[in-house]
Design a protein around this motif. Structure first.
Motif, PDB file in Angstrom:
ATOM      1  N   ASP A 243       0.839  -1.206   0.000  1.00 23.82           N
ATOM      2  CA  ASP A 243       0.000   0.000   0.000  1.00 23.82           C
ATOM      3  C   ASP A 243       0.872   1.254   0.000  1.00 23.82           C
ATOM      4  N   ALA A 244       1.922   1.236   0.811  1.00 25.84           N
ATOM      5  CA  ALA A 244       2.825   2.387   0.867  1.00 25.84           C
ATOM      6  C   ALA A 244       3.510   2.605  -0.475  1.00 25.84           C
ATOM      7  N   LYS A 245       3.948   1.510  -1.108  1.00 23.14           N
ATOM      8  CA  LYS A 245       4.605   1.611  -2.423  1.00 23.14           C
ATOM      9  C   LYS A 245       3.635   2.125  -3.479  1.00 23.14           C
ATOM     10  N   ALA A 246       2.380   1.656  -3.437  1.00 20.69           N
ATOM     11  CA  ALA A 246       1.384   2.109  -4.408  1.00 20.69           C
ATOM     12  C   ALA A 246       1.117   3.604  -4.254  1.00 20.69           C
ATOM     13  N   LEU A 247       1.060   4.074  -2.992  1.00 22.38           N
ATOM     14  CA  LEU A 247       0.855   5.499  -2.746  1.00 22.38           C
ATOM     15  C   LEU A 247       2.028   6.310  -3.278  1.00 22.38           C
ATOM     16  N   TRP A 248       3.249   5.855  -2.995  1.00 25.33           N
ATOM     17  CA  TRP A 248       4.427   6.584  -3.454  1.00 25.33           C
ATOM     18  C   TRP A 248       4.483   6.637  -4.980  1.00 25.33           C
ATOM     19  N   ASP A 249       4.098   5.551  -5.636  1.00 28.65           N
ATOM     20  CA  ASP A 249       4.125   5.521  -7.094  1.00 28.65           C
ATOM     21  C   ASP A 249       3.169   6.544  -7.699  1.00 28.65           C
ATOM     22  N   THR A 250       2.072   6.852  -6.986  1.00 32.42           N
ATOM     23  CA  THR A 250       1.150   7.870  -7.490  1.00 32.42           C
ATOM     24  C   THR A 250       1.675   9.282  -7.236  1.00 32.42           C
ATOM     25  N   VAL A 251       2.576   9.423  -6.272  1.00 32.28           N
ATOM     26  CA  VAL A 251       3.106  10.741  -5.904  1.00 32.28           C
ATOM     27  C   VAL A 251       4.358  11.089  -6.712  1.00 32.28           C
ATOM     28  N   GLN A 252       5.218  10.105  -6.888  1.00 34.07           N
ATOM     29  CA  GLN A 252       6.500  10.354  -7.547  1.00 34.07           C
ATOM     30  C   GLN A 252       6.318  10.647  -9.036  1.00 34.07           C
ATOM     31  N   LYS A 253       6.902  11.740  -9.498  1.00 34.83           N
ATOM     32  CA  LYS A 253       6.731  12.171 -10.879  1.00 34.83           C
ATOM     33  C   LYS A 253       7.778  11.575 -11.805  1.00 34.83           C
ATOM     34  N   ALA A 254       9.021  11.499 -11.353  1.00 39.05           N
ATOM     35  CA  ALA A 254      10.113  10.976 -12.188  1.00 39.05           C
ATOM     36  C   ALA A 254      10.785   9.818 -11.460  1.00 39.05           C
ATOM     37  N   PRO A 255      10.742   8.616 -12.025  1.00 40.07           N
ATOM     38  CA  PRO A 255      11.383   7.461 -11.379  1.00 40.07           C
ATOM     39  C   PRO A 255      12.859   7.734 -11.094  1.00 40.07           C
ATOM     40  N   GLY A 256      13.293   7.373  -9.905  1.00 38.42           N
ATOM     41  CA  GLY A 256      14.693   7.565  -9.529  1.00 38.42           C
ATOM     42  C   GLY A 256      15.005   8.937  -8.988  1.00 38.42           C
ATOM     43  N   GLU A 257      14.026   9.857  -9.032  1.00 35.43           N
ATOM     44  CA  GLU A 257      14.231  11.214  -8.534  1.00 35.43           C
ATOM     45  C   GLU A 257      13.199  11.524  -7.460  1.00 35.43           C
ATOM     46  N   ILE A 258      13.544  12.425  -6.559  1.00 36.45           N
ATOM     47  CA  ILE A 258      12.648  12.754  -5.455  1.00 36.45           C
ATOM     48  C   ILE A 258      12.791  14.232  -5.118  1.00 36.45           C
ATOM     49  N   THR A 259      11.677  14.890  -4.796  1.00 36.87           N
ATOM     50  CA  THR A 259      11.700  16.298  -4.423  1.00 36.87           C
ATOM     51  C   THR A 259      11.025  16.481  -3.069  1.00 36.87           C
TER      52      THR A 259
END
Length: 327
Positions: A243-259
């Protein structure tokens, strides 16, 4: 002279996997970098003993005139120093068989780049004085210095200094104090406990959630401390890893990058879900611990590594935290 040297101001760091806009770094950063080239062919068993142990974090200023060529000599001198401290300052001859055995060795696999110094491991083992000479020794304390992608510090110090800004300890505080004292006196360095802010803990929660692990991974757990109460009260919030991974995948815009914005959205979603079920505003509490399948971290500066393939990535983050404290 080493004693007169002080750390210059290094300004803003430009590398690292974790901070983002909040710390004036690049707008986006690598989530957790792949293992460095030096570790691709390394035997994971050489660093496996670092996993699943509780390590206390310290930052360390550069060591003056430290040399990897003299590790055995350092072990003998430190052994004598420990014996002298145990005997309340009475001198002990170097090389005499002692109750506490000291081993100082190199961990060359724990590097983020060719510019990094090899990690240095210090281990203390005990043996009963009445036991046989070849009896089994018991490991009672471990500490290791490392620098993973710490180029920003090393390129700004004179040649006589060795940069190993992160120090991790597992064992009794009494031995930590003695070992720290010897290193400070011998190499003119300074140790300081390294705390982890709630902001960095939230970064860890987001970054580690996005890492690929086996499907049997444990739940992500966030622990919050409730302020202004007569008795301490902690709130534990567990989220299924999928569930946590699914949520993060909807939030993260560019794979491998984080803001920073993505981290904020991720945490706000978790807070909203918790409030919807329990009517508690977690934003009014303090995040004090994060546990994931990758690692766990506490705000007091306690870390536990759980996945060998992400070990150097987590150490890169901690190295930059240590550098930011001593710059």
């Amino acid at each position: 002279e080493g004693a007169a040297w002080t750390l210059p101001s290094f300004g803003r760091l430009s590398r690292g996997p974790m901070f983002g806009r909040a710390h004036g770094l690049s707008p986006s950063s690598r989530l957790l970098p792949p293992a460095p080239r030096s570790q691709l062919n390394a035997d994971p068993q050489r660093t496996a003993f670092l996993l699943r142990k509780q390590w206390t974090l310290y930052s360390v200023t550069p060591l003056y005139r430290f040399s990897n060529a003299h590790l055995r000599g350092y072990a003998r001198l430190l052994s004598a120093f420990i014996a002298a401290e145990k005997q309340k300052g009475l001198a002990v001859e170097v090389g005499v068989e002692l109750d506490i055995k000291v081993a100082v060795s190199s961990l060359p696999d724990l590097k983020g780049s060719d510019q990094d110094q090899a990690a240095i491991l210090v281990q203390l083992s005990s043996r009963s004085p009445a036991s046989l000479k070849n009896s089994e020794e018991k490991l009672i304390w471990s500490g290791w210095f490392c620098s993973v992608s710490g180029d920003d510090l090393s390129k700004n110090v004179p040649e006589d200094f060795t940069c190993l800004p992160l120090f991790l300890v597992n064992g009794a505080e009494s031995y930590t104090s003695i070992v720290g004292s010897w290193f400070q006196k011998t190499f003119d360095c300074c140790f300081r406990r390294l705390a982890i802010s709630p902001l960095i803990l939230s970064w860890m929660a987001a970054m580690w959630t996005g890492c690929e692990v086996e499907k049997t991974a444990s739940a992500m757990e966030l622990v919050f401390s409730v302020p202004c109460l007569p008795q301490p009260l902690d709130i534990s919030y567990a989220i299924h890893p999928e569930d946590a991974k699914a949520l993060w995948d909807t939030v993260q815009k560019a794979p491998g990058e984080i803001t920073q914005e993505e981290v904020d959205v991720f945490m706000d979603c978790l807070y909203s879900h918790f409030h919807r079920h329990f009517k508690i505003h977690l934003s009014a509490t303090k995040l004090v611990k994060v546990s994931t399948a990758i690692a766990s971290a506490h705000c007091d500066g306690i870390i536990k590594f759980l996945q060998s393939q992400y070990l150097t990535g987590v150490l890169m983050l901690l190295t930059e935290l240590a550098i930011s404290q001593i710059q």
